[in-house]
Design an enzyme around this catalytic site. Structure first.
Site, PDB file in Angstrom:
ATOM      1  CD  GLU A 170      -1.047  -0.086   3.751  1.00 43.63           C
ATOM      2  OE1 GLU A 170      -0.762   0.545   4.785  1.00 43.63           O
ATOM      3  OE2 GLU A 170      -1.971  -0.914   3.688  1.00 43.63           O
ATOM      4  CE  LYS A 227       6.471   4.853   6.088  1.00 48.74           C
ATOM      5  NZ  LYS A 227       5.994   6.153   6.572  1.00 48.74           N
ATOM      6  NE  ARG A 284      -0.249   3.303  12.626  1.00 42.32           N
ATOM      7  CZ  ARG A 284       0.426   2.181  12.793  1.00 42.32           C
ATOM      8  NH1 ARG A 284       1.750   2.187  12.750  1.00 42.32           N
ATOM      9  NH2 ARG A 284      -0.197   1.037  13.007  1.00 42.32           N
ATOM     10  NE  ARG A 335       4.348   6.486  15.458  1.00 43.04           N
ATOM     11  CZ  ARG A 335       4.864   5.831  14.419  1.00 43.04           C
ATOM     12  NH1 ARG A 335       4.713   6.302  13.204  1.00 43.04           N
ATOM     13  NH2 ARG A 335       5.537   4.725  14.579  1.00 43.04           N
ATOM     14  CD  GLU A 388       0.363   8.212   7.797  1.00 41.88           C
ATOM     15  OE1 GLU A 388       1.392   8.857   8.038  1.00 41.88           O
ATOM     16  OE2 GLU A 388       0.130   7.098   8.305  1.00 41.88           O
ATOM     17  CG  PHE A 409      -3.464   1.817   6.944  1.00 44.08           C
ATOM     18  CD1 PHE A 409      -3.220   0.950   7.996  1.00 44.08           C
ATOM     19  CD2 PHE A 409      -3.032   3.126   7.053  1.00 44.08           C
ATOM     20  CE1 PHE A 409      -2.570   1.377   9.140  1.00 44.08           C
ATOM     21  CE2 PHE A 409      -2.376   3.571   8.197  1.00 44.08           C
ATOM     22  CZ  PHE A 409      -2.142   2.687   9.246  1.00 44.08           C
ATOM     23  NE  ARG A 439      10.136  -0.544  15.526  1.00 46.53           N
ATOM     24  CZ  ARG A 439       9.754   0.631  15.033  1.00 46.53           C
ATOM     25  NH1 ARG A 439       9.570   0.776  13.738  1.00 46.53           N
ATOM     26  NH2 ARG A 439       9.558   1.661  15.827  1.00 46.53           N
ATOM     27  CE  LYS A 477       9.320   2.023   8.829  1.00 42.88           C
ATOM     28  NZ  LYS A 477       9.648   3.098   9.787  1.00 42.88           N
TER      29      LYS A 477
END
Length: 584
Positions: free
Chosen positions: A249, A251, A256, A271, A301, A341, A416, A422
């Site tokens: 998708e 970025k 965010r 975030r 976003e 998203f 994470r 990314k």
């Protein structure tokens, strides 16, 4: 619990340089606490009255605090201001004032029962709730009543707390470990509950009362910890990591946002779990119109756009939305769009354990795209070359790159991992990407930088140890205005010794509690015996460092220190760089 007991622990925590000692001190404190007060103790240790998304602020500056101390002690404002100027610590000024009060008859300390934690907390909550005409006088009177009953050491910590300078820097993960040890609760189970409902005060009371953690559920109105992404710069590597198939998708270069809808009420969280609804009244209206659900939690976003052309603008343009008194003007001058998203919850159904591809289908079912709300552009790929074509399309349209995700991945709150990756490139530097690092120390400036900090010691975060490891000393890229801003931003976090969560071989002139995050880029990542990031991971006795680091001008106020670049990301960037540098 007597407030003095809490203060003794706070003083011991402040003086230690060992994280293990910090955990033991907090464990002992929690064991002594009653269930009905442990949440208040947790909030006090964190330097807050309530969790961040509730936005409860004391609204007390140093001058107002000193007026309250003066009222309680009879020490003049001018004397208190001189003490504050000399020590640089409003807490020390309060402690010294109470130790040398000119009219001790004003003080109730020693003449009645000691302050209790609950009494201090409840009074401070009243201070935060005071509003309207006469609010300032009310705040002063309430604080003065506390200072009058407090010992000098208690006054020191009350004063620091009310002006937002408690300086402990105790991390949520440290508190979770201490709670686990104190109540015999599985640490991983407690972490999972925290990811779902990140209110440590509530969780502490929950376990102190002996209630099962399974009762903690995802709840509209309470933000969950966001899932985070790793990074790579090769589409073939990304596909391999994701098992041969990827949802890719765009970025976007925006903020965010976690969007909560409940009975027509829309809340927007950052975030960092802060309530930023006030900054985006246009998004609130647009979500009500676009989302067909009674209750929902979505992620997206928020991106600034040019009002004339509709082109996307850089993240920095959103800063105009942060000034509360100028939001109405900013809505007109700096319009935004919301690109969704993910869908985490819908009308009583928790979707976080469902595969991403299913969540995407449900997202498209509940969102009616409008001019202000759309679903982030995405496609499923199993071919690296096709991903590259999509990547270049995204970059040409002003995107930062792509986020590539495993179609079968569940939503891992607070993690994470390699299910989200990314895909970014920075063509202006030899380094593959920028990094977000935490300021842990500073060096005094010379020449035209005299009186300010001239360079900063930066660190990466290691979630496995909950520690920060140094990566570089940076002094380039800062304008005169930046240096002044950095000095002002860092003063509240200045501490007399290295923080227990910082591992460093370098000795800066000044140490800070890890809090401020800035974006940095450099020529390359190199091996260094001077820095502790990934120490021994590549070669015995040496760590990783950034060569010729430079501040990009971007302050990552949207990121907590624990959301900074991790040590595992640093080593991945180093490996990628070596692959690029070595011809096959």
């Amino acid at each position: 619990m007597q407030f003095g007991e809490l203060v003794k622990t706070l003083a011991a925590v402040e003086s230690t340089t060992q994280r293990t000692t910090m955990v033991k001190l907090l464990t002992s404190l929690f064991k002594k606490a009653r269930p009905e007060e442990i949440d208040k103790i947790i909030y006090f240790v964190l330097g807050d009255l309530r969790p961040p998304w509730e936005g409860v602020e004391l609204g007390v500056a140093e001058k107002l605090c000193l007026r309250a101390v003066s009222k309680a002690t009879g020490v003049s404002i001018s004397e208190l201001e001189a003490l504050y100027k000399k020590t640089g610590d409003v807490g020390e000024a309060a402690r010294k004032a109470l130790s040398t009060a000119k009219r001790p008859g004003l003080l109730a300390f020693g003449q009645q029962k000691p302050l209790e934690v609950s009494e201090v907390y409840d009074t401070l909550l009243k201070v935060a709730q005071a509003s309207g005409e006469g609010a300032q006088d009310m705040k002063i009177s309430l604080l003065a009543s506390l200072f009058a009953k407090a010992s000098p050491e208690e006054a020191k910590y009350i004063a620091r707390f009310v002006v937002g300078k408690l300086r402990l820097g105790v991390a949520d993960m440290t508190l979770i470990e201490a709670l686990s040890d104190a109540f015999g609760v599985d640490k991983e189970a407690l972490e999972r509950a925290y990811h779902i409902y990140p209110d440590l005060g509530k969780l502490a009371r929950h376990v102190a009362e002996g209630r099962p953690l399974e009762e903690i559920k995802i709840t509209p109105g309470v933000p969950v910890l966001p899932m985070l992404a790793q990074r790579l710069s090769s589409s073939s590597e990304i596909l391999a990591k994701l098992g041969g198939s990827a949802i890719c998708e765009y970025k976007y270069d925006g903020e965010r946002a976690q969007i909560h809808l409940k009975e027509g009420v829309v809340k927007i969280f950052s975030r960092r779990l802060e309530d930023i609804t006030h900054a985006y009244p246009d998004v609130v209206k647009a979500v009500r119109e676009a989302v067909s659900a009674r209750e929902a939690i979505l992620e997206g976003e928020i991106v600034a756009i040019d009002p004339d052309t509709g082109d996307m603008l850089p993240f920095q343009e959103l800063m105009h939305r942060k000034r509360k008194h100028e939001v109405a003007v900013a809505v007109e001058m700096y319009p935004v769009v919301l690109n969704l998203f993910d869908l985490l919850y819908i009308d009583g159904e928790d979707l976080t354990n469902e595969p991403l591809i299913y969540r995407r289908v449900r997202l498209s079912e509940v969102v009616q795209e409008t001019e202000k709300v759309s679903i982030a552009k995405w496609r499923v790929f199993d071919d690296a070359e096709e991903i590259d074509v999509f990547f270049h399309e995204a970059v040409s349209l002003g995107m930062e790159g792509l986020v590539c995700k495993s179609p079968t991945s569940v939503y891992e709150m607070g993690a994470r991992g390699w299910n989200w990756i990314k895909y970014k490139r920075d063509y202006k530097s030899e380094m593959i990407d920028t990094v977000d690092l935490v300021v842990v120390g500073a060096f005094y400036g010379r020449g035209k930088r005299a009186g300010l900090y001239g360079a900063f010691l930066l660190a990466a975060y290691d979630p496995a140890t909950d520690m920060f490891y140094t990566v570089c000393k940076v002094g380039s890229g800062f304008t005169d205005a930046d240096l002044k801003k950095m000095y002002e931003m860092l003063q509240p976090y200045k501490i007399p010794h290295r923080h227990p969560r910082v591992v460093s071989k370098m000795e800066p002139d000044v140490w800070f509690t890890p809090q401020v995050v800035i974006e940095v880029i450099g020529a390359e990542i190199t091996l260094s015996p001077l820095h502790t990031c990934c120490l021994g991971a590549v070669k015995p006795g040496v760590g990783l460092a950034i060569r010729f680091p430079r501040f990009t001008g971007r302050y990552r106020t949207d990121k907590s220190p624990e959301q900074a670049t991790t040590v595992s990301e640093m080593i991945e960037l180093y490996k990628r760089q070596k692959k690029v540098a070595q011809p096959e």
